[in-house]
Design an enzyme around this catalytic site. Structure first.
Site, PDB file in Angstrom:
ATOM      1  CD  GLN A 187      -2.975  -1.144  -0.153  1.00  0.00           C
ATOM      2  OE1 GLN A 187      -3.056   0.000  -0.754  1.00  0.00           O
ATOM      3  NE2 GLN A 187      -3.762  -2.185  -0.315  1.00  0.00           N
ATOM      4  CB  CYS A 334      -9.010 -11.027   0.948  1.00  0.00           C
ATOM      5  SG  CYS A 334      -7.762  -9.841   0.249  1.00  0.00           S
TER       6      CYS A 334
HETATM    7  N1  PLP Z   1      -0.570  -7.080   1.443  1.00  0.00           N
HETATM    8  C1  PLP Z   1      -1.206  -5.961   1.488  1.00  0.00           C
HETATM    9  C2  PLP Z   1      -0.805  -4.876   2.390  1.00  0.00           C
HETATM   10  C3  PLP Z   1      -2.385  -5.994   0.595  1.00  0.00           C
HETATM   11  O1  PLP Z   1      -3.172  -4.834   0.341  1.00  0.00           O
HETATM   12  C4  PLP Z   1      -2.503  -6.979  -0.195  1.00  0.00           C
HETATM   13  C5  PLP Z   1      -3.548  -6.996  -1.133  1.00  0.00           C
HETATM   14  O2  PLP Z   1      -4.741  -6.499  -0.712  1.00  0.00           O
HETATM   15  C6  PLP Z   1      -1.455  -8.213  -0.455  1.00  0.00           C
HETATM   16  C7  PLP Z   1      -0.496  -8.059   0.669  1.00  0.00           C
HETATM   17  C8  PLP Z   1      -1.826  -9.512  -1.336  1.00  0.00           C
HETATM   18  O3  PLP Z   1      -1.548  -8.960  -2.741  1.00  0.00           O
HETATM   19  P1  PLP Z   1      -1.813  -9.631  -3.726  1.00  0.00           P
HETATM   20  O4  PLP Z   1      -3.405 -10.188  -3.661  1.00  0.00           O
HETATM   21  O5  PLP Z   1      -1.751  -8.801  -5.121  1.00  0.00           O
HETATM   22  O6  PLP Z   1      -0.792 -10.705  -3.878  1.00  0.00           O
END
Ligand code: PLP
Length: 667
Positions: A187, A334
């Site tokens: 982020q 999610c």
């Molecule tokens: N870390 C953070 C802070 C996130 O906001 C996200 C996704 O929402 C992730 C990790 C995981 O990212 P990705 O689903 O693109 O692998």
């Protein structure tokens, strides 16, 4: 036009990134491992983008790998660190006992820690670092536990609240510990200077799709000298650190985003983003009096707002915003599909009412002034709509109540019967959990309540409702109550239970079956239950005998247009709630069609007229997503009208919608 305020979940792809990706697919499509000129061009592109990323992230001599996204980056980093810890232990160093992660970390981090800890047979203790009410790590706790830690994971900025971690404070707390340090930079990318190599950060994962690149491309920073174990072995790509032919279109697109960041033209500066946030915050506070922000704005990303409106469930706010084509979320994307309170806000120790009503609004650094102004205007209209529909915690407008309205929560139904002419109303079987919501409706309506009735022995709901609106109570004792031209009569049943009959048209049956009501009802009397876990809404004595109908036929937009061409007399029914109808859009149809507005909570009023229509009359229900319309179409089929349909996917999938709900379309 959609106003997309969910950038922390994902962003659209920047125009320049889309062009770069297309060109990497169509023209410069080479495999960077090939030694011919087409391959060399692809290799040069990778090297260029890696160089850009290294400059922007301050990666120094650290390595940057391209991979599929942050989740893969996190796995790779955790595997690398844990594999090294296992080697240390084999060499006799047993200082590492803990794997620590911030309590508000994205689920990918604790899940990866547990997964690889188990798989590598390390048996270390996986423990959350507590955070304060400001969302920041408890540094004293961290300092005390750091000497026994093998790996510490702390995000740079939180995806739900935007809270920025104190990375310098964390680094100081880790002083003297031999632990590895993972900083989830997802982020922070493009929003905070991370100066990776200046800090002792060992690993930092990133995802392109959080900053205008497509999904499926990410980066992992690995500090010079930090241990590394490949997650993917194979053809030796990425210096054998991550095998598999590179995602060249993703890399090209990410390169275009990084270029835009470097040129300083496509993205707003920090001060402008703060101003945008302040505009949104002011609009929210004005539209929803009593609104609270769930994280201190002073140390949060300027692009994220997390707030609650006490007394308003986040689901209602989300539906309201969605109807106004303002896309926001209740927390992380999610967990959005599961109706659970946010673990991030819980970890910050916020009260349950606040976590249950949290909403996140996030925008990207490429946002334009006009976009923010439009968002503020829609927020204002949302607040107004809430008050017009008696849904705001305070300041609601008067409401005309008429007919039967259902109040449903967790399968329990209460019924409000109102008559606008005589200005009287009756409540039957109010569920205790809905007493406040019902009371609010009664206050907006302002009619005397001539009876609060219950069909069984459970009296908590009725008592709670009476206590909430003493000023409106005008209860009349007896066995029958007049409601305009209609009469509601009590029908005694066995074991002290009863049902209430509204002119043999509707029976509020409580838990009684059609058989128990016997001759008091007609074959076509609508039976309205007190418990409705399957959301069947109503039955009739004759339908109760019929076999259970399956799903009603769903029409996609093309099939609906075809049906309307063949049957111009078809009736379309909008079953969204009035606040959604007021804000939302109507389908643009080829032919003029009769559209009726009848929210699912008030279907009972219209059922007799629909059921009296000729058998060949098509009746098509629509709503936002296709769920409520399916409930309504099934109900009509069960009650005997065969030609009932639901619009598949609802208005969300309708190709063209009128800009605003056109009241002229509705009858
Ligand atoms: N870390 C953070 C802070 C996130 O906001 C996200 C996704 O929402 C992730 C990790 C995981 O990212 P990705 O689903 O693109 O692998």
């Amino acid at each position: 036009m959609e106003i997309y305020l969910d950038a922390n979940a994902t962003t659209p792809v920047l125009d320049a990134a889309r062009s770069a990706a297309l060109s990497a697919m169509a023209e410069d499509f080479g495999n960077p491992s090939s030694i011919h000129s087409t391959g060399l061009k692809a290799r040069a592109l990778i090297d260029r983008v890696r160089g850009q990323a290294s400059r922007l992230l301050g990666a120094g001599n650290g390595r940057l790998l391209f991979l599929s996204g942050a989740t893969e980056g996190i796995q790779t980093a955790v595997l690398s660190a844990l594999h090294a810890l296992r080697a240390r232990r084999a060499a006799g160093d047993t200082t590492a006992e803990l794997l620590l992660y911030g309590a508000t970390e994205h689920k990918a981090v604790p899940e990866a820690l547990k997964h690889w800890n188990d798989l590598l047979g390390l048996g270390l203790q996986v423990q959350a670092i507590p955070v304060g009410t400001d969302g920041r790590h408890d540094l004293a706790w961290l300092k005390a536990h750091a000497p026994r830690a093998g790996l510490v994971c702390t995000m740079a900025a939180n995806n739900e609240t935007g809270v920025i971690s104190d990375l310098d404070g964390i680094e100081a707390a880790l002083a003297g510990s031999a632990c590895f340090w993972l900083v989830d930079g997802v982020q922070a990318l493009g929003k905070l200077p991370l100066r990776l190599a200046e800090r002792r950060i060992d690993y930092a994962p990133f995802s392109g799709h959080k900053l205008y690149a497509p999904k499926g491309i990410g980066l992992l920073y690995v500090r010079e000298g930090a241990p590394f174990t490949p997650l993917m072995a194979g053809g030796g790509q990425e210096g054998a650190l991550r095998s598999g032919t590179e995602n060249m279109s993703g890399i090209a697109a990410l390169g275009a985003v990084l270029e835009a960041l470097e040129d300083g033209k496509s993205f707003r500066d920090h001060a402008t983003l703060v101003r945008f946030r302040d505009q949104l915050a002011a609009a929210l506070q004005q539209a929803f009096p009593g609104l609270v922000f769930n994280a201190p704005l002073a140390h949060s990303l300027p692009t994220t707002l997390n707030f609650s409106v006490p007394g308003l469930a986040s689901r209602l706010l989300l539906d309201l915003f969605d109807a106004a084509e303002l896309r926001v979320s209740g927390g992380s994307a999610c967990s959005a599909a599961k109706a659970q309170p946010s673990f991030v806000l819980q970890a910050m120790g916020l009260p349950d009412e606040q976590t249950a009503s949290a909403v996140r609004m996030s925008f990207g650094p490429a946002a334009e002034e006009a976009f923010i102004v439009e968002a503020c205007e829609r927020i204002r209209v949302c607040g107004e709509t809430l008050r017009e529909n008696c849904l705001a915690p305070a300041g609601n407008q008067a409401l005309v109540g008429d007919g039967i309205t259902r109040f449903l929560l967790d399968g329990e139904c209460g019924w409000l019967l109102a008559d606008a002419t005589s200005r009287r109303c009756i409540v039957i079987d109010p569920p205790a959990a809905l007493a406040e919501r019902l009371a609010q409706q009664l206050r907006c309506q302002g009619y005397p309540v001539v009876a609060v009735l219950q069909t069984g022995p459970q009296a908590e709901g009725a008592e709670a409702l009476r206590a909430a609106v003493p000023e409106l109570l005008a209860e009349e004792t007896g066995e029958a109550w007049a409601l305009g031209t209609q009469t509601l009569r009590r029908l005694a049943l066995s074991e002290g239970r009863c049902a209430y009959l509204l002119d043999q048209r509707v029976a509020f049956a409580g838990r009684a079956t059609a058989a128990e009501l016997g001759n008091a009802v007609l074959p076509a009397t609508l039976l309205a239950p007190a418990i409705d876990t399957d959301n069947r809404i109503a039955s009739t004595p004759s339908s109760a005998l019929a076999r259970t109908a399956g799903p009603a036929p769903s029409l996609d937009p093309a099939a609906l247009q075809a049906l309307l061409r063949e049957h111009p007399e078809a009736l379309l029914i909008d079953v969204r709630e009035p606040f959604e109808q007021r804000l939302g859009q109507t389908p643009t149809l080829e032919t003029a069609v009769r559209i009726e507005a009848m929210p699912i909570s008030r279907l009972l009023n219209a059922l007799p007229a629909w059921l009296a229509m000729p058998a060949e009359q098509p009746i098509v229900f629509f709503c936002r997503s296709g769920n409520r319309s399916q409930v309504a179409a099934q109900l009509l089929q069960r009650l005997g009208h065969e030609r009932a349909y639901s619009l598949a996917g609802g208005l969300a999938l309708w190709p063209q919608r009128a800009a605003v709900a056109d009241p002229a379309l509705y009858v």
